[in-house]
Design a protein around this motif. Structure first.
Motif, PDB file in Angstrom:
ATOM      1  N   SER A  73       0.853  -1.354  -0.087  1.00 21.61           N
ATOM      2  CA  SER A  73       0.062   0.006   0.126  1.00 21.61           C
ATOM      3  C   SER A  73       1.005   1.220  -0.261  1.00 21.61           C
ATOM      4  O   SER A  73       1.938   1.217   0.694  1.00 21.61           O
ATOM      5  N   VAL A  74       0.479   2.099  -0.727  1.00 20.03           N
ATOM      6  CA  VAL A  74       1.180   3.562  -0.741  1.00 20.03           C
ATOM      7  C   VAL A  74       0.445   4.721  -0.078  1.00 20.03           C
ATOM      8  O   VAL A  74       0.929   5.553  -0.252  1.00 20.03           O
ATOM      9  N   ARG A  75      -0.732   4.150   0.461  1.00 20.26           N
ATOM     10  CA  ARG A  75      -1.526   5.253   1.239  1.00 20.26           C
ATOM     11  C   ARG A  75      -1.053   4.975   2.850  1.00 20.26           C
ATOM     12  O   ARG A  75      -0.765   4.003   3.265  1.00 20.26           O
ATOM     13  N   PRO A  76      -1.042   6.318   3.579  1.00 15.88           N
ATOM     14  CA  PRO A  76      -0.520   6.118   4.954  1.00 15.88           C
ATOM     15  C   PRO A  76      -1.805   5.677   5.829  1.00 15.88           C
ATOM     16  O   PRO A  76      -2.694   5.605   5.610  1.00 15.88           O
ATOM     17  N   ARG A  77      -1.183   4.926   6.664  1.00 20.44           N
ATOM     18  CA  ARG A  77      -1.896   3.957   7.772  1.00 20.44           C
ATOM     19  C   ARG A  77      -2.672   5.235   8.519  1.00 20.44           C
ATOM     20  O   ARG A  77      -3.913   4.946   8.958  1.00 20.44           O
ATOM     21  N   HIS A  78      -1.900   5.930   8.952  1.00 25.03           N
ATOM     22  CA  HIS A  78      -2.246   7.161   9.829  1.00 25.03           C
ATOM     23  C   HIS A  78      -1.746   8.540   9.153  1.00 25.03           C
ATOM     24  O   HIS A  78      -0.568   8.533   8.906  1.00 25.03           O
ATOM     25  N   ARG A  79      -2.798   9.502   9.590  1.00 24.09           N
ATOM     26  CA  ARG A  79      -2.388  10.798   9.157  1.00 24.09           C
ATOM     27  C   ARG A  79      -2.675  11.712  10.363  1.00 24.09           C
ATOM     28  O   ARG A  79      -3.899  11.834  10.773  1.00 24.09           O
ATOM     29  N   TRP A  80      -1.713  12.652  10.589  1.00 22.38           N
ATOM     30  CA  TRP A  80      -1.890  13.581  11.837  1.00 22.38           C
ATOM     31  C   TRP A  80      -1.667  15.310  11.285  1.00 22.38           C
ATOM     32  O   TRP A  80      -0.610  15.285  10.789  1.00 22.38           O
ATOM     33  N   LEU A  81      -2.647  16.020  11.345  1.00 19.76           N
ATOM     34  CA  LEU A  81      -2.427  17.257  10.885  1.00 19.76           C
ATOM     35  C   LEU A  81      -1.493  18.194  11.846  1.00 19.76           C
ATOM     36  O   LEU A  81      -1.337  17.869  13.015  1.00 19.76           O
ATOM     37  N   ARG A  82      -0.682  18.896  11.293  1.00 23.43           N
ATOM     38  CA  ARG A  82       0.498  19.629  11.951  1.00 23.43           C
ATOM     39  C   ARG A  82       0.056  20.366  13.199  1.00 23.43           C
ATOM     40  O   ARG A  82       0.340  20.528  14.349  1.00 23.43           O
ATOM     41  N   GLN A  83      -1.143  21.177  12.820  1.00 24.21           N
ATOM     42  CA  GLN A  83      -1.849  22.354  13.927  1.00 24.21           C
ATOM     43  C   GLN A  83      -2.314  21.467  14.832  1.00 24.21           C
ATOM     44  O   GLN A  83      -2.498  21.897  15.935  1.00 24.21           O
ATOM     45  N   ARG A  84      -3.023  20.189  14.861  1.00 22.59           N
ATOM     46  CA  ARG A  84      -3.520  19.290  15.779  1.00 22.59           C
ATOM     47  C   ARG A  84      -2.594  18.603  16.563  1.00 22.59           C
ATOM     48  O   ARG A  84      -2.866  18.069  17.746  1.00 22.59           O
ATOM     49  N   LEU A  85      -1.299  18.195  16.109  1.00 23.72           N
ATOM     50  CA  LEU A  85      -0.447  17.351  16.650  1.00 23.72           C
ATOM     51  C   LEU A  85       0.278  17.922  17.951  1.00 23.72           C
ATOM     52  O   LEU A  85       0.933  18.810  17.787  1.00 23.72           O
ATOM     53  N   LEU A  86       0.139  17.287  19.272  1.00 22.68           N
ATOM     54  CA  LEU A  86       0.815  17.884  20.425  1.00 22.68           C
ATOM     55  C   LEU A  86       1.996  16.701  20.731  1.00 22.68           C
ATOM     56  O   LEU A  86       1.648  15.420  20.647  1.00 22.68           O
ATOM     57  N   LEU A  87       3.183  17.161  20.855  1.00 25.13           N
ATOM     58  CA  LEU A  87       4.331  16.333  21.141  1.00 25.13           C
ATOM     59  C   LEU A  87       4.634  16.555  22.726  1.00 25.13           C
ATOM     60  O   LEU A  87       4.761  17.842  23.175  1.00 25.13           O
ATOM     61  N   GLU A  88       4.826  15.347  23.573  1.00 24.50           N
ATOM     62  CA  GLU A  88       5.063  15.695  24.841  1.00 24.50           C
ATOM     63  C   GLU A  88       6.773  15.405  24.825  1.00 24.50           C
ATOM     64  O   GLU A  88       7.281  14.955  24.017  1.00 24.50           O
ATOM     65  N   ALA A  89       7.367  15.388  26.213  1.00 22.99           N
ATOM     66  CA  ALA A  89       9.093  15.250  26.405  1.00 22.99           C
ATOM     67  C   ALA A  89       9.258  13.778  26.070  1.00 22.99           C
ATOM     68  O   ALA A  89       8.547  12.881  26.332  1.00 22.99           O
ATOM     69  N   PRO A  90      10.210  13.677  25.234  1.00 28.48           N
ATOM     70  CA  PRO A  90      10.661  12.193  24.801  1.00 28.48           C
ATOM     71  C   PRO A  90      11.329  11.463  26.159  1.00 28.48           C
ATOM     72  O   PRO A  90      11.750  12.222  27.082  1.00 28.48           O
TER      73      PRO A  90
END
Length: 145
Positions: A73-90
């Motif tokens: 498959s060449v379609r992404p399994r998951h897609r997250w918009l930049r404006q909604r994506l929140l990253l916490e501390a690694p």
């Protein structure tokens, strides 16, 4: 010529052709997915599970896309918009939580509003993800005087 020898040659030839097709498909799929954009290996784990799934993430213009490592498959399994994506501390992955194909990887808790998940990334890939996430997309909130 004994029929066993002919059968063996056919089986070996078929296996070689199948191996070449699989390798070519994998290579072409990866090239198609990248499309000139940054692509890196990462792990994905849904909230509440212990199993990491390996895949490829691509930093698109406005979305982070996750593709399974295997498959056609060449379609992404998951897609997250930049404006909604929140990253916490690694946090460093250690012990039984570590991933052999991602040595020295860190677990990054993430959410995109309602969905919580974790990404496992190596140091440079995490830095690239953090930079990509904080950068404004082209034409977004830009005032030129």
């Amino acid at each position: 010529m004994p029929p066993v020898l002919v059968s063996t040659e056919i089986v070996i030839g078929t296996l070689i052709v199948v191996a070449v097709v699989v390798l070519a498909t994998t290579y072409l799929r990866r090239r198609y997915i990248a499309k000139g954009l940054p692509l890196t290996l990462c792990g994905l784990r849904a909230a509440g599970t212990d199993r990491w799934r390996l895949g490829l993430i691509r930093f698109g213009d406005n979305a982070l896309e996750w593709y399974t490592l295997g498959g056609v498959s060449v379609r992404p399994r998951h897609r997250w918009l930049r404006q909604r994506l929140l990253l916490e501390a690694p946090e460093r992955l250690e012990g039984s939580d570590s991933i052999p194909l991602l040595p020295d990887a860190s677990r990054v808790p993430c959410s995109d509003g309602e969905t919580r998940f974790e990404l496992a990334l190596q140091g440079p890939a995490y830095t690239a993800l953090r930079s990509w996430q904080e950068a404004a997309p082209p034409g977004y909130n830009v005032n030129v005087a």
